[in-house]
Design an enzyme around this catalytic site. Sequence first.
Site, PDB file in Angstrom:
ATOM      1  N   CYS A   2      43.344 -26.622  35.510  1.00 50.87           N
ATOM      2  CA  CYS A   2      42.783 -27.543  36.484  1.00 50.87           C
ATOM      3  C   CYS A   2      43.213 -28.960  36.131  1.00 50.87           C
ATOM      4  O   CYS A   2      43.374 -29.310  34.968  1.00 50.87           O
ATOM      5  CB  CYS A   2      41.254 -27.525  36.562  1.00 50.87           C
ATOM      6  SG  CYS A   2      40.588 -25.950  37.053  1.00 50.87           S
ATOM      7  N   ARG A  27      48.966 -27.708  36.620  1.00 47.77           N
ATOM      8  CA  ARG A  27      47.797 -27.266  35.866  1.00 47.77           C
ATOM      9  C   ARG A  27      47.005 -26.192  36.601  1.00 47.77           C
ATOM     10  O   ARG A  27      46.017 -25.652  36.077  1.00 47.77           O
ATOM     11  CB  ARG A  27      46.877 -28.455  35.577  1.00 47.77           C
ATOM     12  CG  ARG A  27      47.539 -29.557  34.796  1.00 47.77           C
ATOM     13  CD  ARG A  27      46.584 -30.692  34.559  1.00 47.77           C
ATOM     14  NE  ARG A  27      45.523 -30.303  33.652  1.00 47.77           N
ATOM     15  CZ  ARG A  27      45.588 -30.408  32.332  1.00 47.77           C
ATOM     16  NH1 ARG A  27      46.675 -30.898  31.767  1.00 47.77           N
ATOM     17  NH2 ARG A  27      44.593 -30.021  31.563  1.00 47.77           N
ATOM     18  N   TRP A  75      42.685 -24.115  38.845  1.00 52.74           N
ATOM     19  CA  TRP A  75      43.105 -22.810  38.360  1.00 52.74           C
ATOM     20  C   TRP A  75      41.809 -22.033  38.168  1.00 52.74           C
ATOM     21  O   TRP A  75      40.993 -22.361  37.308  1.00 52.74           O
ATOM     22  CB  TRP A  75      43.858 -22.936  37.035  1.00 52.74           C
ATOM     23  CG  TRP A  75      44.503 -21.648  36.617  1.00 52.74           C
ATOM     24  CD1 TRP A  75      45.691 -21.142  37.049  1.00 52.74           C
ATOM     25  CD2 TRP A  75      43.991 -20.699  35.672  1.00 52.74           C
ATOM     26  NE1 TRP A  75      45.946 -19.933  36.439  1.00 52.74           N
ATOM     27  CE2 TRP A  75      44.925 -19.636  35.598  1.00 52.74           C
ATOM     28  CE3 TRP A  75      42.833 -20.626  34.893  1.00 52.74           C
ATOM     29  CZ2 TRP A  75      44.744 -18.532  34.769  1.00 52.74           C
ATOM     30  CZ3 TRP A  75      42.660 -19.515  34.069  1.00 52.74           C
ATOM     31  CH2 TRP A  75      43.606 -18.495  34.012  1.00 52.74           C
ATOM     32  N   ASN A  99      37.462 -30.068  34.851  1.00 50.16           N
ATOM     33  CA  ASN A  99      38.445 -29.213  34.184  1.00 50.16           C
ATOM     34  C   ASN A  99      37.795 -28.706  32.912  1.00 50.16           C
ATOM     35  O   ASN A  99      37.333 -29.505  32.096  1.00 50.16           O
ATOM     36  CB  ASN A  99      39.703 -30.027  33.859  1.00 50.16           C
ATOM     37  CG  ASN A  99      40.632 -29.276  32.916  1.00 50.16           C
ATOM     38  OD1 ASN A  99      40.699 -28.051  32.967  1.00 50.16           O
ATOM     39  ND2 ASN A  99      41.338 -29.996  32.069  1.00 50.16           N
ATOM     40  N   GLY A 100      37.768 -27.393  32.736  1.00 51.74           N
ATOM     41  CA  GLY A 100      37.155 -26.821  31.532  1.00 51.74           C
ATOM     42  C   GLY A 100      36.286 -25.647  31.900  1.00 51.74           C
ATOM     43  O   GLY A 100      36.362 -25.130  33.023  1.00 51.74           O
ATOM     44  N   GLU A 483      61.692 -14.483  24.234  1.00 50.84           N
ATOM     45  CA  GLU A 483      61.543 -15.618  25.131  1.00 50.84           C
ATOM     46  C   GLU A 483      62.300 -15.363  26.445  1.00 50.84           C
ATOM     47  O   GLU A 483      61.814 -15.673  27.529  1.00 50.84           O
ATOM     48  CB  GLU A 483      62.025 -16.904  24.443  1.00 50.84           C
ATOM     49  CG  GLU A 483      62.007 -18.149  25.301  1.00 50.84           C
ATOM     50  CD  GLU A 483      60.662 -18.462  25.955  1.00 50.84           C
ATOM     51  OE1 GLU A 483      59.647 -17.850  25.616  1.00 50.84           O
ATOM     52  OE2 GLU A 483      60.649 -19.330  26.851  1.00 50.84           O
ATOM     53  N   LYS A 487      60.493 -15.436  30.069  1.00 53.01           N
ATOM     54  CA  LYS A 487      60.957 -16.351  31.123  1.00 53.01           C
ATOM     55  C   LYS A 487      61.211 -15.575  32.407  1.00 53.01           C
ATOM     56  O   LYS A 487      60.809 -15.968  33.483  1.00 53.01           O
ATOM     57  CB  LYS A 487      62.239 -17.024  30.634  1.00 53.01           C
ATOM     58  CG  LYS A 487      62.470 -18.407  31.032  1.00 53.01           C
ATOM     59  CD  LYS A 487      61.669 -19.471  30.309  1.00 53.01           C
ATOM     60  CE  LYS A 487      60.217 -19.226  30.147  1.00 53.01           C
ATOM     61  NZ  LYS A 487      59.485 -20.023  29.242  1.00 53.01           N
ATOM     62  N   GLU A 490      57.861 -14.186  34.028  1.00 53.68           N
ATOM     63  CA  GLU A 490      56.885 -15.134  34.570  1.00 53.68           C
ATOM     64  C   GLU A 490      57.341 -15.800  35.865  1.00 53.68           C
ATOM     65  O   GLU A 490      56.509 -16.164  36.679  1.00 53.68           O
ATOM     66  CB  GLU A 490      56.454 -16.175  33.533  1.00 53.68           C
ATOM     67  CG  GLU A 490      57.480 -17.208  33.155  1.00 53.68           C
ATOM     68  CD  GLU A 490      56.901 -18.286  32.211  1.00 53.68           C
ATOM     69  OE1 GLU A 490      57.621 -18.708  31.314  1.00 53.68           O
ATOM     70  OE2 GLU A 490      55.750 -18.687  32.403  1.00 53.68           O
ATOM     71  N   HIS A 506      63.223   4.998  18.981  1.00 54.91           N
ATOM     72  CA  HIS A 506      61.959   5.565  18.519  1.00 54.91           C
ATOM     73  C   HIS A 506      60.982   5.737  19.674  1.00 54.91           C
ATOM     74  O   HIS A 506      59.766   5.792  19.469  1.00 54.91           O
ATOM     75  CB  HIS A 506      61.380   4.694  17.397  1.00 54.91           C
ATOM     76  CG  HIS A 506      62.286   4.648  16.210  1.00 54.91           C
ATOM     77  ND1 HIS A 506      62.416   5.703  15.340  1.00 54.91           N
ATOM     78  CD2 HIS A 506      63.167   3.704  15.803  1.00 54.91           C
ATOM     79  CE1 HIS A 506      63.318   5.396  14.421  1.00 54.91           C
ATOM     80  NE2 HIS A 506      63.803   4.182  14.686  1.00 54.91           N
ATOM     81  N   LYS A 605      49.988 -24.487  33.654  1.00 55.91           N
ATOM     82  CA  LYS A 605      50.782 -24.917  32.497  1.00 55.91           C
ATOM     83  C   LYS A 605      49.939 -25.150  31.252  1.00 55.91           C
ATOM     84  O   LYS A 605      50.341 -24.815  30.151  1.00 55.91           O
ATOM     85  CB  LYS A 605      51.539 -26.198  32.843  1.00 55.91           C
ATOM     86  CG  LYS A 605      52.518 -26.565  31.754  1.00 55.91           C
ATOM     87  CD  LYS A 605      53.753 -27.198  32.273  1.00 55.91           C
ATOM     88  CE  LYS A 605      54.780 -27.364  31.198  1.00 55.91           C
ATOM     89  NZ  LYS A 605      55.549 -26.143  30.969  1.00 55.91           N
TER      90      LYS A 605
HETATM   91  C1  F6R Z   1      55.709 -19.996  29.339  1.00 60.91           C
HETATM   92  C2  F6R Z   1      54.812 -21.031  28.844  1.00 60.91           C
HETATM   93  C3  F6R Z   1      53.607 -20.600  28.120  1.00 60.91           C
HETATM   94  C4  F6R Z   1      53.213 -21.639  27.057  1.00 60.91           C
HETATM   95  C5  F6R Z   1      51.869 -21.251  26.425  1.00 60.91           C
HETATM   96  C6  F6R Z   1      51.477 -22.219  25.337  1.00 60.91           C
HETATM   97  O1  F6R Z   1      56.825 -20.548  29.949  1.00 60.91           O
HETATM   98  O2  F6R Z   1      55.024 -22.207  29.047  1.00 60.91           O
HETATM   99  O3  F6R Z   1      53.760 -19.339  27.550  1.00 60.91           O
HETATM  100  O4  F6R Z   1      54.200 -21.694  26.081  1.00 60.91           O
HETATM  101  O5  F6R Z   1      50.885 -21.233  27.417  1.00 60.91           O
HETATM  102  O6  F6R Z   1      51.344 -23.511  25.835  1.00 60.91           O
HETATM  103  P1  F6R Z   1      51.401 -24.753  24.890  1.00 60.91           P
HETATM  104  O7  F6R Z   1      52.770 -24.831  24.326  1.00 60.91           O
HETATM  105  O8  F6R Z   1      51.073 -25.916  25.768  1.00 60.91           O
HETATM  106  O9  F6R Z   1      50.382 -24.526  23.799  1.00 60.91           O
END
Ligand code: F6R
Length: 610
Positions: A2, A27, A75, A99-100, A483, A487, A490, A506, A605
């Site tokens: 949020c 967010r 969110w 937010n929270g 990673e 990527k 997501e 396995h 994010k």
């Molecule tokens: C994926 C992504 C998330 C963040 C994760 C941690 O692209 O961005 O997996 O890496 O939510 O976020 P931070 O780095 O802000 O602690």
Amino acid sequence: MCGIVGYCGYRDCSDVLVEALTKLEYRGYDSAGIAVFEDGNIRVEKSQGRLDNLRNKMLSDGKPEGTTGIGHTRWATHGKPSDVNSHPHSGEKVAIVHNGIIENYKELKDLLIEKGQKFLSDTDTEVVAKLLGFYYKKSPMNPLETIKNTVARLEGSYALGIVFEDFPDMIYAARKESPLIVGVGKDEFFIASDVTAIINYTKDYYLIEHGEIVEISKDGVNIYDEHGDKKVKTLLTADWDAEAAKKGGYPHFMIKEIHEQPDSINTTIRPRISNGMPNLEECQITLDKIKDFKKIFIVACGTAMHAGMVGKYVIEKLARVPVVVDIASEFRYREPIVEEGDLVIIISQSGETADSLAALRLSKELGAKTLGIVNAKGSSIAREADMLIYTHAGPEIAVASTKAYIVQLSVMYLFAFELALAKGKITEEECCTLTQHLELTPSIIHRILSENLSMPQFVATKLAAADSLLYIGRGLDYALSMEGSLKLKEISYIHSEAYAAGELKHGTISLITDNMPVIAVATQEKLLEKTISNIKEVKARGAMVILVAREDFKIDHEAYDYLITVPKIDDVLMPIPAAVPLQLIAYYAAVQRGNDVDKPRNLAKSVTVE
Ligand code: F6R
């Protein structure tokens, strides 16, 4: 999660709030809403879905006219995304954005219902709005007392933006855990979840700390501690400008941020290299301070955790110190065996991820030293870690992390080189050579981005119809594959998993058919033969193989269908350039599928809830 904003000044408040919310949509984007003083009354406009829905609604209803108000992008946590669950929420003579998470909202709601309150939504936030209304009745015309009494009852986390009907030229805010800043312009003031939201108007801001309460009028800002005493705070200035938060001609932030990676690495590592050697003194890290760590934990979430996986391989290889990588949400509840004398590294772009922050606090309680690797300046993890290395990626707007990951890697390398030197496992000369190679990575990425875009783009067209695929690799290539796989899933919504190439037989190899493409990463010379054998095993079972390999490797053409080459650099550093084609494949696959690349579904994010 949020995003909250607030404005108090002379401009058209609805426009300012919506503009600021555009920058905070990363967010969360389940709904958006604003509350603006119009002719002395609070007028609320809100709508489920993206900010555009709110914009359209205001086009037909007419936007609220005024110069003071608050806004929110959501969110969803408590209650599904819907108009009624959208913020702002109202209590008697008050409207708020939040937010929270209010952990004791149920208990408070029951108490308020007993007292005759009626609730419209399923949210925890409405409970705060009603509680504010309740306390305002007890302390009429006293917003500060009302807020103090209200927050004293709240458990959990909050950044609150508040407007009281009786104070039409003022906004109030309060913070515990969730991030909050106050922007200071000329004759105008803002509140926001982060500076990105207001950078078009001002670069000057106060960082609001836990327990503080903010009162803003057109004439100025007052900040109070939890006892109601006024505080004098240092005005900070953002070290980047509005341009950094724009797409700059790219179709999406993600591809822009992929292209920014060479600069981000340079900005991050240059100040930490002197005379060809890593120098982390400005981060309170010296050879003497780190030489005695016998065990290291790297704790983080998602992409940041994957940067930690690369860190593990590199630290163990070069410095010979055992490293445990942990998912923060697991670490904090598994009673980790962390002790005095251990180092816990917390990696986080936002510096506010709830689980990572809790892991940091737990590690400190257990007596370990902590090192934060953080992108967001002044964030909670940055402030609470014993040692801190800022990554200088600038604002990362796309929800899927790219440039923040790359700079996390670059910092992991600098730290690993320094530790290896401190432990006497590499000579100064070796350290210098490794550092030189690290310094080459920006130009190598630059080369990939100027010469090698077409192959990932083409390969993405081959993957766009897949339901599921595997990433495989060994050693550092496996760490990187994790990673690559995250990527892809997501943003393209194609299911994928990363597997250690040697582990396939396995069990997982039974999944391989001609409907299961495999992306294989092979950049490690010592492991090449073994990886190629594993690749041939999947190829023989019908998989379409996309191979990402070092450009100088001689590889049998039969082993793959499509080859993406990556310029050669020291093996240990290969994850940095090799990450780029994986990011590009994910990006182009998502574009092919017509997805909202920068704002993938269900995500946000900054994950400030557990
Ligand atoms: C994926 C992504 C998330 C963040 C994760 C941690 O692209 O961005 O997996 O890496 O939510 O976020 P931070 O780095 O802000 O602690």
